[in-house]
Motif scaffolding. Structure first.
Motif, mmCIF file in Angstrom:
data_model
loop_
_atom_site.group_PDB
_atom_site.id
_atom_site.type_symbol
_atom_site.label_atom_id
_atom_site.label_comp_id
_atom_site.label_asym_id
_atom_site.label_seq_id
_atom_site.Cartn_x
_atom_site.Cartn_y
_atom_site.Cartn_z
ATOM 1 N N ALA A 1 0.821 -1.216 0.000
ATOM 2 C CA ALA A 1 0.000 0.000 0.000
ATOM 3 C C ALA A 1 0.854 1.266 0.000
ATOM 4 O O ALA A 1 0.408 2.316 -0.478
ATOM 5 C CB ALA A 1 -0.937 0.000 1.207
ATOM 6 N N LYS A 2 2.063 1.179 0.502
ATOM 7 C CA LYS A 2 2.955 2.347 0.551
ATOM 8 C C LYS A 2 3.742 2.553 -0.736
ATOM 9 O O LYS A 2 4.479 3.529 -0.866
ATOM 10 C CB LYS A 2 3.944 2.199 1.719
ATOM 11 C CG LYS A 2 3.297 2.248 3.080
ATOM 12 C CD LYS A 2 4.344 2.021 4.163
ATOM 13 C CE LYS A 2 3.725 1.874 5.527
ATOM 14 N NZ LYS A 2 4.732 1.577 6.551
ATOM 15 N N THR A 3 3.616 1.642 -1.711
ATOM 16 C CA THR A 3 4.366 1.761 -2.961
ATOM 17 C C THR A 3 3.946 3.032 -3.690
ATOM 18 O O THR A 3 2.757 3.270 -3.892
ATOM 19 C CB THR A 3 4.103 0.538 -3.869
ATOM 20 O OG1 THR A 3 4.440 -0.643 -3.146
ATOM 21 C CG2 THR A 3 4.919 0.615 -5.146
ATOM 22 N N PRO A 4 4.904 3.871 -4.081
ATOM 23 C CA PRO A 4 4.563 5.103 -4.793
ATOM 24 C C PRO A 4 3.818 4.819 -6.095
ATOM 25 O O PRO A 4 4.116 3.855 -6.805
ATOM 26 C CB PRO A 4 5.922 5.745 -5.076
ATOM 27 C CG PRO A 4 6.855 5.145 -4.078
ATOM 28 C CD PRO A 4 6.344 3.759 -3.835
ATOM 29 N N VAL A 5 2.854 5.667 -6.400
ATOM 30 C CA VAL A 5 2.007 5.480 -7.571
ATOM 31 C C VAL A 5 2.825 5.459 -8.869
ATOM 32 O O VAL A 5 2.544 4.660 -9.769
ATOM 33 C CB VAL A 5 0.919 6.573 -7.625
ATOM 34 C CG1 VAL A 5 0.130 6.495 -8.917
ATOM 35 C CG2 VAL A 5 -0.009 6.446 -6.432
ATOM 36 N N ASP A 6 3.861 6.315 -8.954
ATOM 37 C CA ASP A 6 4.649 6.319 -10.193
ATOM 38 C C ASP A 6 5.372 4.991 -10.395
ATOM 39 O O ASP A 6 5.495 4.498 -11.518
ATOM 40 C CB ASP A 6 5.618 7.507 -10.243
ATOM 41 C CG ASP A 6 6.576 7.562 -9.070
ATOM 42 O OD1 ASP A 6 6.353 6.887 -8.045
ATOM 43 O OD2 ASP A 6 7.568 8.314 -9.178
ATOM 44 N N ASN A 7 5.814 4.363 -9.311
ATOM 45 C CA ASN A 7 6.441 3.045 -9.428
ATOM 46 C C ASN A 7 5.434 2.007 -9.900
ATOM 47 O O ASN A 7 5.739 1.173 -10.751
ATOM 48 C CB ASN A 7 7.019 2.592 -8.085
ATOM 49 C CG ASN A 7 8.244 3.373 -7.679
ATOM 50 O OD1 ASN A 7 8.512 4.449 -8.200
ATOM 51 N ND2 ASN A 7 8.968 2.847 -6.725
ATOM 52 N N ALA B 1 2.800 2.536 -11.697
ATOM 53 C CA ALA B 1 2.490 2.794 -13.101
ATOM 54 C C ALA B 1 3.547 2.184 -14.014
ATOM 55 O O ALA B 1 3.231 1.585 -15.047
ATOM 56 C CB ALA B 1 2.358 4.293 -13.347
ATOM 57 N N ILE B 2 4.813 2.328 -13.635
ATOM 58 C CA ILE B 2 5.903 1.760 -14.434
ATOM 59 C C ILE B 2 5.834 0.231 -14.424
ATOM 60 O O ILE B 2 5.972 -0.413 -15.471
ATOM 61 C CB ILE B 2 7.270 2.255 -13.926
ATOM 62 C CG1 ILE B 2 7.404 3.760 -14.192
ATOM 63 C CG2 ILE B 2 8.411 1.477 -14.568
ATOM 64 C CD1 ILE B 2 8.562 4.405 -13.461
ATOM 65 N N LEU B 3 5.593 -0.350 -13.264
ATOM 66 C CA LEU B 3 5.488 -1.806 -13.167
ATOM 67 C C LEU B 3 4.293 -2.325 -13.966
ATOM 68 O O LEU B 3 4.380 -3.357 -14.640
ATOM 69 C CB LEU B 3 5.369 -2.235 -11.711
ATOM 70 C CG LEU B 3 6.629 -2.040 -10.873
ATOM 71 C CD1 LEU B 3 6.334 -2.312 -9.404
ATOM 72 C CD2 LEU B 3 7.748 -2.939 -11.360
ATOM 73 N N LYS B 4 3.185 -1.600 -13.922
ATOM 74 C CA LYS B 4 2.006 -2.001 -14.689
ATOM 75 C C LYS B 4 2.305 -1.953 -16.183
ATOM 76 O O LYS B 4 1.933 -2.863 -16.929
ATOM 77 C CB LYS B 4 0.818 -1.106 -14.368
ATOM 78 C CG LYS B 4 -0.452 -1.523 -15.082
ATOM 79 C CD LYS B 4 -1.598 -0.605 -14.730
ATOM 80 C CE LYS B 4 -2.909 -1.042 -15.359
ATOM 81 N NZ LYS B 4 -2.892 -1.227 -16.779
ATOM 82 N N GLN B 5 2.993 -0.900 -16.641
ATOM 83 C CA GLN B 5 3.341 -0.792 -18.054
ATOM 84 C C GLN B 5 4.287 -1.918 -18.470
ATOM 85 O O GLN B 5 4.129 -2.513 -19.522
ATOM 86 C CB GLN B 5 3.979 0.565 -18.356
ATOM 87 C CG GLN B 5 4.269 0.785 -19.824
ATOM 88 C CD GLN B 5 3.012 0.786 -20.672
ATOM 89 O OE1 GLN B 5 2.073 1.506 -20.375
ATOM 90 N NE2 GLN B 5 2.988 -0.032 -21.702
ATOM 91 N N ALA B 6 5.256 -2.226 -17.621
ATOM 92 C CA ALA B 6 6.196 -3.308 -17.925
ATOM 93 C C ALA B 6 5.458 -4.644 -18.037
ATOM 94 O O ALA B 6 5.723 -5.438 -18.950
ATOM 95 C CB ALA B 6 7.280 -3.387 -16.857
ATOM 96 N N THR B 7 4.532 -4.876 -17.132
ATOM 97 C CA THR B 7 3.754 -6.113 -17.166
ATOM 98 C C THR B 7 2.892 -6.175 -18.424
ATOM 99 O O THR B 7 2.824 -7.206 -19.095
ATOM 100 C CB THR B 7 2.877 -6.225 -15.907
ATOM 101 O OG1 THR B 7 3.727 -6.168 -14.758
ATOM 102 C CG2 THR B 7 2.088 -7.520 -15.886
ATOM 103 N N SER B 8 2.248 -5.076 -18.759
ATOM 104 C CA SER B 8 1.426 -5.027 -19.973
ATOM 105 C C SER B 8 2.267 -5.278 -21.219
ATOM 106 O O SER B 8 1.859 -6.015 -22.120
ATOM 107 C CB SER B 8 0.711 -3.683 -20.085
ATOM 108 O OG SER B 8 -0.245 -3.549 -19.065
ATOM 109 N N ASN B 9 3.449 -4.669 -21.266
ATOM 110 C CA ASN B 9 4.350 -4.892 -22.407
ATOM 111 C C ASN B 9 4.750 -6.353 -22.517
ATOM 112 O O ASN B 9 4.807 -6.911 -23.609
ATOM 113 C CB ASN B 9 5.599 -4.023 -22.289
ATOM 114 C CG ASN B 9 5.325 -2.561 -22.493
ATOM 115 O OD1 ASN B 9 4.252 -2.176 -22.949
ATOM 116 N ND2 ASN B 9 6.284 -1.731 -22.135
ATOM 117 N N PHE B 10 5.043 -6.963 -21.384
ATOM 118 C CA PHE B 10 5.431 -8.376 -21.357
ATOM 119 C C PHE B 10 4.332 -9.234 -21.970
ATOM 120 O O PHE B 10 4.578 -10.056 -22.854
ATOM 121 C CB PHE B 10 5.716 -8.794 -19.908
ATOM 122 C CG PHE B 10 6.018 -10.250 -19.742
ATOM 123 C CD1 PHE B 10 7.278 -10.737 -20.017
ATOM 124 C CD2 PHE B 10 5.039 -11.122 -19.300
ATOM 125 C CE1 PHE B 10 7.564 -12.091 -19.853
ATOM 126 C CE2 PHE B 10 5.324 -12.464 -19.133
ATOM 127 C CZ PHE B 10 6.588 -12.952 -19.416
#
Length: 84
Positions: free
Chosen positions: A17-23, A25-34
């Protein structure tokens, strides 16, 4: 339905829950790209198209017309007589 509660301890849940939103977003984009590189999204779209075609096929319509008119047991008996 997926729930983080089923795989994470309360301590881990607080850390997530404490993970920064920008991080995130980047992880979500990386997963989507994968998954996109694997062709998962295209496969999902194709599966939906084929499923729609299947539900309009003559055999499907015939089976469920029989279900509506004569019941499930009659439709299953007819199918068993045709295909064994």
């Amino acid at each position: 339905m997926f729930s983080w509660r089923s795989i994470c301890t309360p301590c881990q849940q607080r850390d997530i829950a404490k993970t920064p939103v920008d991080n995130l977003a980047i992880l979500k984009q990386a997963t989507s790209n994968f998954y996109e590189n694997m062709g998962l999204f295209a496969s999902g779209a194709q599966a939906a198209e084929l499923d729609a075609l299947f539900h309009q096929s003559e055999s499907f319509v015939r089976f469920f017309t029989k279900v509506a008119e004569e019941g499930v047991q009659a439709a299953l008996a007819d199918r068993k007589a045709r295909f064994g």
